[in-house]
Structure formats: structure tokens, C-alpha cells
Enzyme design. Sequence first.
Site, PDB file in Angstrom:
ATOM      1  N   CYS A 112       0.815  -1.226   0.000  1.00 28.15           N
ATOM      2  CA  CYS A 112       0.000   0.000   0.000  1.00 28.15           C
ATOM      3  C   CYS A 112       0.847   1.274   0.000  1.00 28.15           C
ATOM      4  O   CYS A 112       0.352   2.354  -0.330  1.00 28.15           O
ATOM      5  CB  CYS A 112      -0.953  -0.010   1.187  1.00 28.15           C
ATOM      6  N   HIS A 276      -3.448   7.025   1.099  1.00 24.73           N
ATOM      7  CA  HIS A 276      -3.889   5.649   0.890  1.00 24.73           C
ATOM      8  C   HIS A 276      -5.222   5.452   1.609  1.00 24.73           C
ATOM      9  O   HIS A 276      -5.481   6.094   2.633  1.00 24.73           O
ATOM     10  CB  HIS A 276      -2.823   4.684   1.432  1.00 24.73           C
ATOM     11  N   ASN A 306     -10.193  -0.935  -0.075  1.00 21.04           N
ATOM     12  CA  ASN A 306      -8.748  -0.724  -0.089  1.00 21.04           C
ATOM     13  C   ASN A 306      -8.179  -1.451  -1.304  1.00 21.04           C
ATOM     14  O   ASN A 306      -8.177  -2.679  -1.351  1.00 21.04           O
ATOM     15  CB  ASN A 306      -8.152  -1.281   1.214  1.00 21.04           C
TER      16      ASN A 306
HETATM   17  N1  COA Z   1     -18.288  -7.957  10.913  1.00 20.71           N
HETATM   18  C1  COA Z   1     -18.847  -7.978  12.140  1.00 20.71           C
HETATM   19  N2  COA Z   1     -18.122  -7.982  13.267  1.00 20.71           N
HETATM   20  C2  COA Z   1     -16.778  -7.973  13.144  1.00 20.71           C
HETATM   21  C3  COA Z   1     -16.130  -7.946  11.886  1.00 20.71           C
HETATM   22  C4  COA Z   1     -16.955  -7.951  10.749  1.00 20.71           C
HETATM   23  N3  COA Z   1     -16.462  -7.904   9.497  1.00 20.71           N
HETATM   24  N4  COA Z   1     -14.800  -7.917  12.082  1.00 20.71           N
HETATM   25  C5  COA Z   1     -14.606  -7.932  13.415  1.00 20.71           C
HETATM   26  N5  COA Z   1     -15.806  -7.977  14.049  1.00 20.71           N
HETATM   27  C6  COA Z   1     -16.061  -7.975  15.489  1.00 20.71           C
HETATM   28  C7  COA Z   1     -14.956  -8.667  16.233  1.00 20.71           C
HETATM   29  O1  COA Z   1     -15.199 -10.059  16.347  1.00 20.71           O
HETATM   30  C8  COA Z   1     -15.008  -7.959  17.567  1.00 20.71           C
HETATM   31  O2  COA Z   1     -16.043  -8.504  18.363  1.00 20.71           O
HETATM   32  P1  COA Z   1     -15.786  -8.745  19.931  1.00 20.71           P
HETATM   33  O3  COA Z   1     -15.538  -7.361  20.478  1.00 20.71           O
HETATM   34  O4  COA Z   1     -17.050  -9.364  20.345  1.00 20.71           O
HETATM   35  O5  COA Z   1     -14.569  -9.618  19.990  1.00 20.71           O
HETATM   36  C9  COA Z   1     -15.416  -6.533  17.207  1.00 20.71           C
HETATM   37  O6  COA Z   1     -16.057  -6.624  15.930  1.00 20.71           O
HETATM   38  C10 COA Z   1     -14.239  -5.604  17.103  1.00 20.71           C
HETATM   39  O7  COA Z   1     -13.232  -6.269  16.350  1.00 20.71           O
HETATM   40  P2  COA Z   1     -11.900  -5.601  15.949  1.00 20.71           P
HETATM   41  O8  COA Z   1     -11.034  -6.538  15.189  1.00 20.71           O
HETATM   42  O9  COA Z   1     -11.353  -4.941  17.173  1.00 20.71           O
HETATM   43  O10 COA Z   1     -12.483  -4.535  14.938  1.00 20.71           O
HETATM   44  P3  COA Z   1     -11.890  -3.171  14.521  1.00 20.71           P
HETATM   45  O11 COA Z   1     -12.760  -2.100  14.982  1.00 20.71           O
HETATM   46  O12 COA Z   1     -10.433  -3.096  14.825  1.00 20.71           O
HETATM   47  O13 COA Z   1     -12.032  -3.267  12.950  1.00 20.71           O
HETATM   48  C11 COA Z   1     -10.708  -3.640  11.005  1.00 20.71           C
HETATM   49  C12 COA Z   1     -11.378  -4.261  12.221  1.00 20.71           C
HETATM   50  C13 COA Z   1      -9.993  -4.726  10.218  1.00 20.71           C
HETATM   51  C14 COA Z   1     -11.791  -3.000  10.148  1.00 20.71           C
HETATM   52  C15 COA Z   1      -9.722  -2.544  11.493  1.00 20.71           C
HETATM   53  O14 COA Z   1      -8.933  -3.055  12.535  1.00 20.71           O
HETATM   54  C16 COA Z   1      -8.838  -2.005  10.432  1.00 20.71           C
HETATM   55  O15 COA Z   1      -9.293  -1.458   9.422  1.00 20.71           O
HETATM   56  N6  COA Z   1      -7.499  -2.070  10.607  1.00 20.71           N
HETATM   57  C17 COA Z   1      -6.556  -1.568   9.673  1.00 20.71           C
HETATM   58  C18 COA Z   1      -6.302  -2.594   8.639  1.00 20.71           C
HETATM   59  C19 COA Z   1      -5.452  -2.098   7.527  1.00 20.71           C
HETATM   60  O16 COA Z   1      -5.128  -0.946   7.442  1.00 20.71           O
HETATM   61  N7  COA Z   1      -5.106  -3.028   6.618  1.00 20.71           N
HETATM   62  C20 COA Z   1      -4.426  -2.761   5.412  1.00 20.71           C
HETATM   63  C21 COA Z   1      -3.047  -2.285   5.629  1.00 20.71           C
HETATM   64  S1  COA Z   1      -2.522  -1.513   4.188  1.00 20.71           S
END
Ligand code: COA
Length: 349
Positions: A112, A276, A306
Site C-alpha cells: 500500500c 492511501h 482498499n
Molecule cells: N463484521 C462484524 N463484526 C466484526 C467484523 C466484521 N467484518 N470484524 C470484526 N468484528 C467484530 C470482532 O469479532 C469484535 O467482536 P468482539 O468485540 O465481540 O470480539 C469486534 O467486531 C471488534 O473487532 P476488531 O477486530 O477490534 O475490529 P476493529 O474495529 O479493529 O475493525 C478492522 C477491524 C480490520 C476493520 C480494522 O482493525 C482495520 O481497518 N485495521 C486496519 C487494517 C489495515 O489498514 N489493513 C491494510 C493495511 S494496508
Amino acid sequence: MGLSIVGTGRHLPKDVATNEDLARVMDTTAEWIHQRTGIVERHFAAEGEGASDLGAEAAKRALARAGMGASDVDYVVMSTMTPDFHFPGPAAMVAAKLGIPGVPCLDVRQQCASFIYQLQLAHALIGAGQARNVLMIGAEAHAGFMPWEDWDYLHGKGGSPPSQDAFDRATRHRGLAILFGDGGGAVVVRKTDDARGVIGVDVHSDGRYVDYIHIPSGFTKRPYARRDDIDNDLHIPRMRGKELFKQAVTKLPESVRTLCARHHVKLDDVDLFVAHQANDRINGAVRDALGLPAHKVPSNIAKLGNTSAATIPILLDELNEQGRLKPGMLICFLALGAGLHWGSALLRT
Ligand code: COA
């Protein structure tokens, strides 16, 4: 001596998957995805459609917009984290598709963050007299590692609902699967004899964080792939979303501040921050950290997700099409990606 953007182009595969579509094959909801990421839909490459195909189409449009023929290109710099083949990289395949075999081609593997590194390379190649017209491409076909099999069912075009096992498998990978979309973007830059071009670049890499997002199957480490790697989904990237999020919201503002200070540029003097698009909440936090107005930080994640290395060139093409790229503007590019690699660049158009 400097460089100028003379053409931009993009190409999106035709299949669109909405959040509702994804919720048919895994445990999630359209609202959850939208609230947590800003994404509403994304495009996915068709079976057999690779990053080289998407990149070549984007490149043709960028060249057409530049009023150039492919034979005017004297260097190709291409990035993807989803190459058609594990090796070789697709840059030379794209050049062959453009009808310019023999032109030097580099594959830049900065995921990215690629565009920032590409810009630094183009600046160096042009500055060193090694090239006049550089074609920069980012293209991704993430569809290949999406954790479901029945694409017809996903798109609501028949097929059969996933088994419980298949549904559970997709749910295990949902953090990753909801984020990514496919597409290609291309930018042509040309040597100029004036002050336009790259003012400065701030780039960093830190391999200690490799497991924040990577494909765990070794592929080229003995014993290459094991027979059960596919059964264990080791060909699907593993992502530590929360940790990546934290890295992005701290490292990106830091890089932008450092770069601007180094070149005596005030944040207020920057006309556009072309960032990005990994998660709209990341860009919101970066915006807040730097105190930037929303209109200076354009977003296209709602429609595209993304698109990794393709994101910045696609966004740049959209801005170009909307007439938002004007001569004499100051643009700050910023990105963080797998590796980790991250940084920012300042460009005077
Ligand atoms: N749908 C529904 N629930 C979801 C889910 C989905 N797609 N993904 C995670 N959850 C749930 C989890 O199980 C968790 O539940 P719990 O609290 O009961 O355990 C809760 O939502 C929070 O999960 P978490 O992983 O902490 O979510 P988040 O708010 O961090 O969001 C991402 C997850 C992946 C969207 C986020 O972390 C993100 O965008 N990170 C950056 C990733 C990135 O930049 N990647 C590319 C790099 S170039």
C-alpha cells in the site's frame, strides 16, 4: 529539473460486491462494515483476470490522457501485492501487453505504500538522466485470496449457500475480506526543466512488523508450500487489524509533519493530501491529528475499498477527471502498508 504528471488512468473490473453481498457468505452486516471502515462496495477481478491485466488497461488510459504512445515510455515501475505469478513480478508482463517489450521494468514491492516509493524512484531516475517518461502503475487482484468459493451466490446470481464450514471459514477471515477491492491505476510522469516535481520524500520500512499483514505460506522457503497449506488457508493473508490501525494513525501524521518541517512547508500551504485508503477511520484520525479540513483529504474508499498499491494512482485519476489537479498545486501523498513500509511525499504540480 523536475517532473510533471502528464497523464493518469484507472481501470476497474466490472464485478461489484456490496457489503450486503459479503454478508451472505460470512457473519457480518452491511452496517458494521460501513461504520467501521467507510466501505460500501468494492470491485473484484474476474476469474483469470490478474494485476497485469488491470494495470495494462489503466496504463493505456494514462498514456492516452498524456497524448503519448507506449513507445514514448522509457521506464515502467509497477507495484502489486497480488502478482499474477509468485515470480516474476508483472511489470514486464504489463510492458509486453502495452507492446513495448524490452523497455526496462521494475517491480516495487511496497504494497500500500508503493506509490510513495515509486515517486521517489521516478524522481531519482529522471534526475540521474536515466529516464524522461516514467510509467508508474499500481494494480491489485485480491479476489484470488477471498475466503469463499461460490461467487454466483455472493453476487445473488444463483449458486448455493455456503455450508456451515465454509461460512465459518469466511468469518475467520472477515477482518481482511471486508477491506480489500480490486483495480488498477497508472500515472505518467515526464521530465521538466522547471521547478515542478518532487520537493521531498520521507520513507521508512520496518520488518519487525512483517506479521501485521502477510501471507504465511512460505512459498520459497524450504519446504516451499506444504500439501496442507491450502487446507489451512495459509495462502490467505493474515492481518492484525487493530495493530495496523495503530501504526497507521501514529506513523502517517509523524511522517507528514517531519517531511513538511524538513522542507519548510506549512500544512496550510498543502492543497491536497492524497492518502492511501485502508479504512476511512484511519484517514479521519490522521486528518484530526494534523488538523486538516476534510475537503483537502479526498476519499474514494466507499466505492472501492482498499485497493492496496492501486489506491493512490486511482484516486489521483479521479481527482484529475474532476478537474481538481491544477498547475502549481502542492500535493502531499501519504501511505502505510505491509512490510511495514510507510511515508509521505510532497509534489508541486
Ligand atoms: N463484521 C462484524 N463484526 C466484526 C467484523 C466484521 N467484518 N470484524 C470484526 N468484528 C467484530 C470482532 O469479532 C469484535 O467482536 P468482539 O468485540 O465481540 O470480539 C469486534 O467486531 C471488534 O473487532 P476488531 O477486530 O477490534 O475490529 P476493529 O474495529 O479493529 O475493525 C478492522 C477491524 C480490520 C476493520 C480494522 O482493525 C482495520 O481497518 N485495521 C486496519 C487494517 C489495515 O489498514 N489493513 C491494510 C493495511 S494496508
